[in-house]
Design an enzyme around this catalytic site. Structure first.
Site, PDB file in Angstrom:
ATOM      1  CD  GLU A  41      -2.880  -1.388   0.505  1.00  0.00           C
ATOM      2  OE1 GLU A  41      -3.228  -0.391  -0.148  1.00  0.00           O
ATOM      3  OE2 GLU A  41      -3.451  -2.489   0.413  1.00  0.00           O
ATOM      4  CB  CYS A  98      -1.879   6.914   1.569  1.00  0.00           C
ATOM      5  SG  CYS A  98      -3.301   6.057   2.248  1.00  0.00           S
TER       6      CYS A  98
HETATM    7  P1  NAD Z   1       8.622   4.673   4.387  1.00  0.00           P
HETATM    8  O1  NAD Z   1       8.573   3.824   3.177  1.00  0.00           O
HETATM    9  O2  NAD Z   1       9.808   5.522   4.587  1.00  0.00           O
HETATM   10  O3  NAD Z   1       8.489   3.797   5.713  1.00  0.00           O
HETATM   11  C1  NAD Z   1       7.420   2.897   5.907  1.00  0.00           C
HETATM   12  C2  NAD Z   1       7.877   1.791   6.854  1.00  0.00           C
HETATM   13  O4  NAD Z   1       8.917   1.044   6.217  1.00  0.00           O
HETATM   14  C3  NAD Z   1       8.483   2.292   8.165  1.00  0.00           C
HETATM   15  O5  NAD Z   1       8.124   1.420   9.212  1.00  0.00           O
HETATM   16  C4  NAD Z   1       9.972   2.211   7.894  1.00  0.00           C
HETATM   17  O6  NAD Z   1      10.743   2.090   9.072  1.00  0.00           O
HETATM   18  C5  NAD Z   1      10.060   0.950   7.062  1.00  0.00           C
HETATM   19  N1  NAD Z   1      11.244   0.844   6.208  1.00  0.00           N
HETATM   20  C6  NAD Z   1      12.085   1.826   5.812  1.00  0.00           C
HETATM   21  N2  NAD Z   1      13.066   1.312   5.014  1.00  0.00           N
HETATM   22  C7  NAD Z   1      12.803  -0.016   4.901  1.00  0.00           C
HETATM   23  C8  NAD Z   1      13.435  -1.074   4.181  1.00  0.00           C
HETATM   24  N3  NAD Z   1      14.513  -0.865   3.433  1.00  0.00           N
HETATM   25  N4  NAD Z   1      12.895  -2.310   4.265  1.00  0.00           N
HETATM   26  C9  NAD Z   1      11.772  -2.535   4.992  1.00  0.00           C
HETATM   27  N5  NAD Z   1      11.144  -1.558   5.706  1.00  0.00           N
HETATM   28  C10 NAD Z   1      11.654  -0.315   5.655  1.00  0.00           C
HETATM   29  O7  NAD Z   1       7.281   5.544   4.349  1.00  0.00           O
HETATM   30  P2  NAD Z   1       6.850   6.679   5.387  1.00  0.00           P
HETATM   31  O8  NAD Z   1       7.511   7.937   4.984  1.00  0.00           O
HETATM   32  O9  NAD Z   1       6.960   6.200   6.778  1.00  0.00           O
HETATM   33  O10 NAD Z   1       5.281   6.766   5.087  1.00  0.00           O
HETATM   34  C11 NAD Z   1       4.744   7.658   4.215  1.00  0.00           C
HETATM   35  C12 NAD Z   1       4.433   6.978   2.899  1.00  0.00           C
HETATM   36  O11 NAD Z   1       3.494   5.924   3.117  1.00  0.00           O
HETATM   37  C13 NAD Z   1       3.775   7.907   1.905  1.00  0.00           C
HETATM   38  O12 NAD Z   1       4.329   7.700   0.625  1.00  0.00           O
HETATM   39  C14 NAD Z   1       2.324   7.478   1.948  1.00  0.00           C
HETATM   40  O13 NAD Z   1       1.596   7.786   0.765  1.00  0.00           O
HETATM   41  C15 NAD Z   1       2.443   6.021   2.162  1.00  0.00           C
HETATM   42  N6  NAD Z   1       1.204   5.463   2.732  1.00  0.00           N
HETATM   43  C16 NAD Z   1       0.427   4.672   1.943  1.00  0.00           C
HETATM   44  C17 NAD Z   1      -0.779   4.172   2.433  1.00  0.00           C
HETATM   45  C18 NAD Z   1      -1.688   3.334   1.577  1.00  0.00           C
HETATM   46  O14 NAD Z   1      -2.607   2.737   2.114  1.00  0.00           O
HETATM   47  N7  NAD Z   1      -1.482   3.256   0.284  1.00  0.00           N
HETATM   48  C19 NAD Z   1      -1.165   4.469   3.742  1.00  0.00           C
HETATM   49  C20 NAD Z   1      -0.346   5.279   4.504  1.00  0.00           C
HETATM   50  C21 NAD Z   1       0.845   5.760   3.997  1.00  0.00           C
END
Ligand code: NAD
Length: 539
Positions: free
Chosen positions: A276, A310
């Site tokens: 997502e 999101c």
């Molecule tokens: P992010 O991708 O930086 O982090 C998300 C999660 O992934 C965190 O827990 C982070 O610690 C972890 N993570 C970071 N690097 C990783 C790796 N290499 N391997 C595995 N896990 C890792 O995203 P963010 O900045 O925390 O969140 C915001 C983003 O999430 C925005 O782009 C938003 O649109 C998206 N989002 C999407 C939805 C949806 O339902 N489509 C919902 C909420 C947020």
């Protein structure tokens, strides 16, 4: 004609909502933080990381960091617990969700305090999470038994083959969640996984781990075996891959960039993943829209959770014939939004979640303005309210070379574009690699639905920004294109956590020559049989 720029600039900065009298320190006392932190799967004496409350910048929690060995242990414990859990009748598992529903509604204030303290959002925006999690708990609590039951299927040969399609749990789901919706994207997504008989190893974002840990405690109180939900905390690029490497299925919510990495790791292990991811969501205001409703809707669509949602709208396409009238209303409402730090209802928008978020939002707005965009409302940081506050902002005159045009800002910033024909609007809305959510405003809802079918997004809301589709938990929610793979909610949202198993029992005769038929006669009988089945309308 109204001069929008003059109207919006005339009355200055967004007002500040009165304080609520309750502070983060009193609402989230150290004793609570210490108790919740004990839920992290980390060895005694582990390294710790500090978080701050974005509303005020004051210290919030000190959380232990899980090592690869802790992740290994979390999976071991989860695997052990999962075997017994999967053996329970689905109804008993689903009953835990229904009890959780009631507990959550009763104790929602505890969750709202934690969500506000960890994310900085306003209380009303935090309440969005209570709503969506309660809806998912009721839906899967009631529907899971039907969704997971065995289905009789037509067998290879009618009467002779008795076939059943069954659903088996994946095992241990590795779930990685971002910080923006800490309740919904931890427990909300885990509920169907548990109902389907899985265990979950969850890595919430460190900034919002307390909310996930609180939800875990509540779910255990509702009857979930404690070992079934393991929480690990740590740096994403370090602990995240450890979670993916051991999972039987990966449920990831976060940015498109990280989602691609997670997908590659899961693919290499041949385990499934739902992703997502981000969006650059469009709202279309058609020439026949109710402009007051559309303006109020745009405020919710663009600035809920300070745009850190999101499904939030960042591109607003307005029919030229109503653009000035709509923008006057939208700008006025936006400028009137009250910013606030209170742990109580009353503020229209809270803070951004971190210095990093503030940096991106400021950069997108400043770059755009420098390159010629006009600010119709907002446009500036508000350190007088709190360290990461930024005003709800409307930009006009945004052009493709500006980052804000195509990149996800993930903040309270929307760019406005005018269109002359709906063809043009649909093409512009679809001109992004993302495909998460969109919104259409019109008095002719049938026409709106026809237009919706041409938008390339996983959800389309008509006369609402995002909540109508997101809240329809019986229907799938997710992204097309760069916005992800797979869906949460609905039947798809639970079946993703299962493996299909077909059990076919052959009776009376085998599917090969028998009863004295030679091979040629057998082939002839079956050929006749196939023709008869088709002629009889057999499916
Ligand atoms: P992010 O991708 O930086 O982090 C998300 C999660 O992934 C965190 O827990 C982070 O610690 C972890 N993570 C970071 N690097 C990783 C790796 N290499 N391997 C595995 N896990 C890792 O995203 P963010 O900045 O925390 O969140 C915001 C983003 O999430 C925005 O782009 C938003 O649109 C998206 N989002 C999407 C939805 C949806 O339902 N489509 C919902 C909420 C947020």
């Amino acid at each position: 004609m109204t001069d929008i720029t003059a109207v919006s600039r005339g009355s200055g900065r967004n007002p500040v909502a009165p304080g609520a009298g309750r502070t983060v320190a009193s609402a989230v006392p150290r004793s609570l933080v210490a108790r919740l932190a004990r839920g992290v799967n980390a060895a005694a004496g582990a390294e710790t990381v500090r978080t701050i409350a974005p509303l005020t910048g004051e210290p919030l929690a000190e959380l232990p960091q899980s090592t690869p060995a802790d992740v290994e242990r979390a999976y071991r414990l989860a695997r052990q617990a999962q075997r017994d859990w999967a053996a329970q009748p689905v109804r008993r598992r689903a009953a835990v969700l229904l009890r959780f529903h009631d507990l959550l509604l009763r104790r929602q204030d505890e969750a709202l305090d934690l969500i506000q303290a960890e994310t900085g959002k306003s209380r009303l925006h935090a309440f969005d999470e209570i709503l969506s999690v309660a809806m998912a708990a009721r839906y899967y609590g009631r529907r899971a038994p039907g969704q997971l039951r065995d289905h009789r299927r037509n067998g290879a040969l009618p009467v002779l083959t008795h076939t059943v399609e069954a659903r088996r749990p994946k095992g241990v789901v590795g779930q990685i969640s971002p910080w923006n919706f800490p309740l919904e994207l931890s427990v909300g997504d885990a509920l169907p996984a548990f109902a389907a008989g899985n265990a979950v190893v969850n890595k919430p974002d460190t900034q919002t781990a307390l909310t996930a840990l609180w939800a875990r405690e509540l779910l255990v109180e509702a009857g979930l075996p404690a070992e079934l939900w393991q929480v690990v905390v740590g740096d994403g690029p370090v602990v995240g891959p450890e979670v993916v490497e051991r999972a039987d299925y990966v449920s990831f919510t976060g940015s498109t960039r990280t989602g691609r990495e997670v997908a590659q790791r899961a693919a290499a292990r041949l385990v499934g993943a739902s992703l997502e991811l981000g969006g650059k969501n469009a709202m279309l205001v058609l020439s026949d829209a109710d402009l007051d409703q559309a303006a109020a809707g745009a405020v919710r669509a663009c600035f809920s959770s300070a745009g850190q949602l999101c499904v939030s709208v960042e591109r607003l396409f307005v029919h030229r014939s109503v653009a000035d009238a709509f923008l006057a209303r939208f700008a006025e409402r936006t400028r009137a939004m009250r910013l606030g730090t209170g742990l109580a209802y009353g503020a229209d928008m809270g803070s951004l979640a971190s210095a990093g978020q503030l940096e991106v939002v400021t950069r997108h707005v400043e770059e755009a303005v420098k390159a010629g965009a006009t600010v119709l409302a907002g446009g500036q940081a508000r350190p007088d309210v709190g360290p990461f506050f930024f005003e709800p902002t409307i930009l006009d005159g945004v052009t493709p070379e500006m980052a804000v045009c195509a990149e996800e800002t993930f903040g309270p910033v929307v760019s406005v574009y005018r269109f002359d024909t709906e063809e043009e609007a649909v093409a512009a809305a679809n001109s992004t690699p993302y495909g998460l959510n969109s919104s259409v405003w019109t008095r002719n809802t049938r026409h709106g639905a026809r237009l919706a079918a041409r938008l390339r997004t996983g959800t389309v809301n008509i006369n609402e920004g995002y909540a109508a589709a997101y809240g329809s938990v019986a229907s799938p929610m997710g992204g097309m294109g760069d916005s992800g793979l797979g869906r949460r909610h609905g039947t798809e949202g639970i079946l993703r956590y299962t493996e299909a198993q077909t059990i076919a029992t052959q009776r009376i005769m085998p599917i090969r020559p028998a009863f004295g038929l030679d091979e040629q006669a057998f082939a002839a009988v079956l050929t006749g049989g196939l023709r008869a089945l088709k002629a009889m309308g057999f499916k």
